[in-house]
Enzyme design. Structure first.
Site, PDB file in Angstrom:
ATOM      1  N   LYS A   1     -93.611  -8.544 -41.540  1.00  0.00           N
ATOM      2  CA  LYS A   1     -93.707  -8.159 -40.129  1.00  0.00           C
ATOM      3  C   LYS A   1     -94.484  -6.846 -40.001  1.00  0.00           C
ATOM      4  O   LYS A   1     -95.309  -6.674 -39.096  1.00  0.00           O
ATOM      5  CB  LYS A   1     -92.302  -8.030 -39.519  1.00  0.00           C
ATOM      6  CG  LYS A   1     -91.588  -9.360 -39.376  1.00  0.00           C
ATOM      7  CD  LYS A   1     -92.254 -10.227 -38.306  1.00  0.00           C
ATOM      8  CE  LYS A   1     -91.640 -11.590 -38.179  1.00  0.00           C
ATOM      9  NZ  LYS A   1     -92.307 -12.436 -37.191  1.00  0.00           N
TER      10      LYS A   1
ATOM     11  N   TYR B   1     -89.362 -10.000 -46.026  1.00  0.00           N
ATOM     12  CA  TYR B   1     -89.429 -10.371 -44.603  1.00  0.00           C
ATOM     13  C   TYR B   1     -89.912  -9.184 -43.767  1.00  0.00           C
ATOM     14  O   TYR B   1     -90.881  -9.299 -43.001  1.00  0.00           O
ATOM     15  CB  TYR B   1     -88.055 -10.857 -44.116  1.00  0.00           C
ATOM     16  CG  TYR B   1     -88.005 -11.032 -42.617  1.00  0.00           C
ATOM     17  CD1 TYR B   1     -88.823 -11.958 -41.987  1.00  0.00           C
ATOM     18  CD2 TYR B   1     -87.154 -10.249 -41.833  1.00  0.00           C
ATOM     19  CE1 TYR B   1     -88.795 -12.100 -40.601  1.00  0.00           C
ATOM     20  CE2 TYR B   1     -87.126 -10.383 -40.460  1.00  0.00           C
ATOM     21  CZ  TYR B   1     -87.954 -11.307 -39.847  1.00  0.00           C
ATOM     22  OH  TYR B   1     -87.936 -11.434 -38.488  1.00  0.00           O
TER      23      TYR B   1
ATOM     24  N   ILE C   1     -66.628 -12.632 -43.757  1.00  0.00           N
ATOM     25  CA  ILE C   1     -67.022 -11.301 -43.256  1.00  0.00           C
ATOM     26  C   ILE C   1     -67.602 -10.548 -44.445  1.00  0.00           C
ATOM     27  O   ILE C   1     -66.878 -10.252 -45.410  1.00  0.00           O
ATOM     28  CB  ILE C   1     -65.811 -10.559 -42.659  1.00  0.00           C
ATOM     29  CG1 ILE C   1     -65.323 -11.306 -41.409  1.00  0.00           C
ATOM     30  CG2 ILE C   1     -66.148  -9.107 -42.359  1.00  0.00           C
ATOM     31  CD1 ILE C   1     -64.104 -10.677 -40.743  1.00  0.00           C
TER      32      ILE C   1
ATOM     33  N   ASP D   1    -100.239 -26.826 -37.257  1.00  0.00           N
ATOM     34  CA  ASP D   1     -99.924 -25.803 -38.250  1.00  0.00           C
ATOM     35  C   ASP D   1    -100.616 -24.506 -37.811  1.00  0.00           C
ATOM     36  O   ASP D   1    -101.764 -24.543 -37.350  1.00  0.00           O
ATOM     37  CB  ASP D   1    -100.496 -26.299 -39.597  1.00  0.00           C
ATOM     38  CG  ASP D   1    -100.110 -25.420 -40.765  1.00  0.00           C
ATOM     39  OD1 ASP D   1    -100.178 -24.182 -40.638  1.00  0.00           O
ATOM     40  OD2 ASP D   1     -99.745 -25.985 -41.813  1.00  0.00           O
ATOM     41  N   ILE D   2     -99.921 -23.371 -37.988  1.00  0.00           N
ATOM     42  CA  ILE D   2    -100.549 -22.104 -37.553  1.00  0.00           C
ATOM     43  C   ILE D   2    -101.732 -21.705 -38.435  1.00  0.00           C
ATOM     44  O   ILE D   2    -102.517 -20.853 -38.053  1.00  0.00           O
ATOM     45  CB  ILE D   2     -99.545 -20.922 -37.475  1.00  0.00           C
ATOM     46  CG1 ILE D   2     -98.760 -20.754 -38.771  1.00  0.00           C
ATOM     47  CG2 ILE D   2     -98.623 -21.068 -36.286  1.00  0.00           C
ATOM     48  CD1 ILE D   2     -97.908 -19.479 -38.789  1.00  0.00           C
TER      49      ILE D   2
ATOM     50  N   ARG E   1     -73.140  -8.450 -48.299  1.00  0.00           N
ATOM     51  CA  ARG E   1     -74.384  -9.213 -48.482  1.00  0.00           C
ATOM     52  C   ARG E   1     -75.466  -8.211 -48.880  1.00  0.00           C
ATOM     53  O   ARG E   1     -75.661  -7.224 -48.173  1.00  0.00           O
ATOM     54  CB  ARG E   1     -74.735  -9.910 -47.163  1.00  0.00           C
ATOM     55  CG  ARG E   1     -75.869 -10.880 -47.254  1.00  0.00           C
ATOM     56  CD  ARG E   1     -76.019 -11.694 -45.978  1.00  0.00           C
ATOM     57  NE  ARG E   1     -76.390 -10.879 -44.827  1.00  0.00           N
ATOM     58  CZ  ARG E   1     -76.657 -11.357 -43.605  1.00  0.00           C
ATOM     59  NH1 ARG E   1     -76.573 -12.657 -43.393  1.00  0.00           N
ATOM     60  NH2 ARG E   1     -76.990 -10.567 -42.618  1.00  0.00           N
TER      61      ARG E   1
ATOM     62  N   ASP F   1     -77.804  -5.414 -46.536  1.00  0.00           N
ATOM     63  CA  ASP F   1     -77.273  -5.162 -45.187  1.00  0.00           C
ATOM     64  C   ASP F   1     -76.989  -3.670 -45.013  1.00  0.00           C
ATOM     65  O   ASP F   1     -76.054  -3.145 -45.608  1.00  0.00           O
ATOM     66  CB  ASP F   1     -75.949  -5.922 -44.987  1.00  0.00           C
ATOM     67  CG  ASP F   1     -76.123  -7.283 -44.364  1.00  0.00           C
ATOM     68  OD1 ASP F   1     -77.201  -7.535 -43.786  1.00  0.00           O
ATOM     69  OD2 ASP F   1     -75.182  -8.082 -44.444  1.00  0.00           O
TER      70      ASP F   1
ATOM     71  N   GLY G   1     -88.437 -25.864 -35.200  1.00  0.00           N
ATOM     72  CA  GLY G   1     -88.239 -25.987 -33.755  1.00  0.00           C
ATOM     73  C   GLY G   1     -87.784 -27.393 -33.375  1.00  0.00           C
ATOM     74  O   GLY G   1     -87.709 -28.296 -34.220  1.00  0.00           O
TER      75      GLY G   1
ATOM     76  N   SER H   1     -89.647  -7.155 -35.872  1.00  0.00           N
ATOM     77  CA  SER H   1     -88.232  -7.122 -36.229  1.00  0.00           C
ATOM     78  C   SER H   1     -87.791  -5.717 -36.586  1.00  0.00           C
ATOM     79  O   SER H   1     -88.585  -4.914 -37.108  1.00  0.00           O
ATOM     80  CB  SER H   1     -88.038  -8.033 -37.439  1.00  0.00           C
ATOM     81  OG  SER H   1     -86.786  -7.802 -38.028  1.00  0.00           O
TER      82      SER H   1
ATOM     83  N   ASN I   1     -80.665  -7.681 -33.073  1.00  0.00           N
ATOM     84  CA  ASN I   1     -80.039  -8.981 -33.347  1.00  0.00           C
ATOM     85  C   ASN I   1     -80.110  -9.902 -32.127  1.00  0.00           C
ATOM     86  O   ASN I   1     -79.279  -9.800 -31.220  1.00  0.00           O
ATOM     87  CB  ASN I   1     -78.591  -8.776 -33.793  1.00  0.00           C
ATOM     88  CG  ASN I   1     -78.527  -8.223 -35.202  1.00  0.00           C
ATOM     89  OD1 ASN I   1     -78.967  -7.111 -35.434  1.00  0.00           O
ATOM     90  ND2 ASN I   1     -78.033  -8.998 -36.134  1.00  0.00           N
TER      91      ASN I   1
END
Ligand code: UDP
Length: 325
Positions: free
Chosen positions: A145, A141, A206, A51-52, A281, A284, A37, A117, A170
């Site tokens: 979540k 990831y 791309i 720190d969290i 990628r 995706d 941040g 997410s 997004n």
């Protein structure tokens, strides 16, 4: 005295939400370690640098500031990195979030809005993706979540912490007033990279043009960060009225392809966007877009900046402005 603690409030989405909260009349305290941040993104709100994982510090902050609700944005959010460093992702996104919840339980803070997410869904079985879609993440990831989302109903029953998880598709764009924007290092997101290409910072890659989509590039659901902030405010107000723990998908429901984004950046900036097709990628999916019917129906959410050119324009103005500093 009552205040909202915005954990990760110096980051991209958290800083926009903190601004929206203050505008709505809430007292805001930002809790951030400034690892990703930016101090200036707090716009003068009180900042606790911490720190969290530091439960005593969190408890002290909740108590001293009279906090009655927490919005939690602090997380690591790069899919590829999560594959290489799952330990870091579990530590920050799961252990860190459980520490925030532990502090809340100890201080009897009952309302929690959680940044989740679209990654909790994995490869979509059908689109648009509703809340009924199976959750099968395909990377660490998304797993982190989902792990938190799955813990939250148990925390509601056992400790009385009610929560709303918001699954962003997004996140894009910048504060329409030009005070805040997206500033990651390294940057991996399409719109800022396309803007960077328009500003002469190297061609955009791309990632694949052989997907089963109309122009061969991936379709995504870009949702303006100010619309996300509105959703956080509505979620908080619902929790304050006693809403039960739940999760909502958040997108505009209108997918745009990578090539459409490139064209929008070119249109808005009036400049060419140098771009070259590169390999896909890994991880995706071809098409990802949300049904946000549930949050529209339950909380009255209505995106104000759904138009792709408008989203790109706010981002463009922010990047141009930063370029002049
Ligand atoms: N993308 C791209 N080139 C880039 C960055 C992203 O073609 O340099 C594509 C990516 O493959 C995806 C879309 O743009 O289809 C959005 O990617 P981003 O990383 O912005 O968000 P994600 O969908 O991964 O959350």
């Amino acid at each position: 005295m009552s205040a909202v603690l915005v954990v990760g409030g110096a980051g991209y989405i958290g800083s926009h939400a903190a601004k929206a909260l203050r505008r709505a009349g809430y007292d805001v305290v930002v809790y951030d370690d400034l690892s990703a941040g930016h101090r200036e993104a707090t716009l003068g709100a009180p900042l606790v640098e911490g720190d969290i994982h530091d439960v005593p510090r969190l408890r002290e902050t909740l108590r001293a500031r009279g906090v009655t609700a927490v919005m939690h944005f602090a997380a690591w959010a790069r899919v590829g990195e999560s594959v290489r460093d799952p330990r870091g992702y579990y530590w920050t996104n799961v252990t860190g979030t459980l520490a925030v919840l532990e502090a809340m339980a100890a201080e009897s803070v009952a309302c929690f809005v959680f940044s989740s997410s679209a990654a909790v869904f994995g490869e979509p079985e059908e689109t648009p993706i509703t809340e009924a879609h199976p959750t099968r993440p395909i990377n660490p990831y998304g797993e982190t979540k989902l792990a938190v989302e799955r813990a939250l109903p148990h925390y509601a029953r056992a400790y009385g912490i009610r929560s709303i998880s918001l699954r962003y598709f997004n996140a894009a764009g910048a504060d329409p007033e030009g005070e805040l924007g997206e500033s990651h290092d390294p940057e991996t997101h399409l719109i800022p990279l396309a803007i960077g290409a328009a500003l002469g910072r190297g061609a955009l890659a791309i990632y694949g043009d052989d997907y089963p989509t109309p122009d061969g590039t991936c379709l995504r659901d870009y949702v303006h960060v100010t619309d996300l902030s509105d959703a956080h405010l509505l979620a908080l107000q619902a929790l304050e009225r006693g809403a039960a723990t739940t999760a909502y998908n958040l997108g505009c429901g209108r997918p745009a392809s990578v090539r459409e984004v490139v064209a929008a950046v070119s249109r808005v900036s009036g400049r060419p966007v140098p771009a070259a097709v590169a390999p896909r990628r890994p991880g995706d999916p071809a098409v990802l877009y949300a049904s946000s019917e549930a949050i529209e129906r339950d909380l009255g959410w209505c995106p104000r900046y759904a138009d792709l050119d408008t989203i790109v324009e706010t981002a463009w103005r922010w990047h141009q402005r930063r370029g002049t500093h």
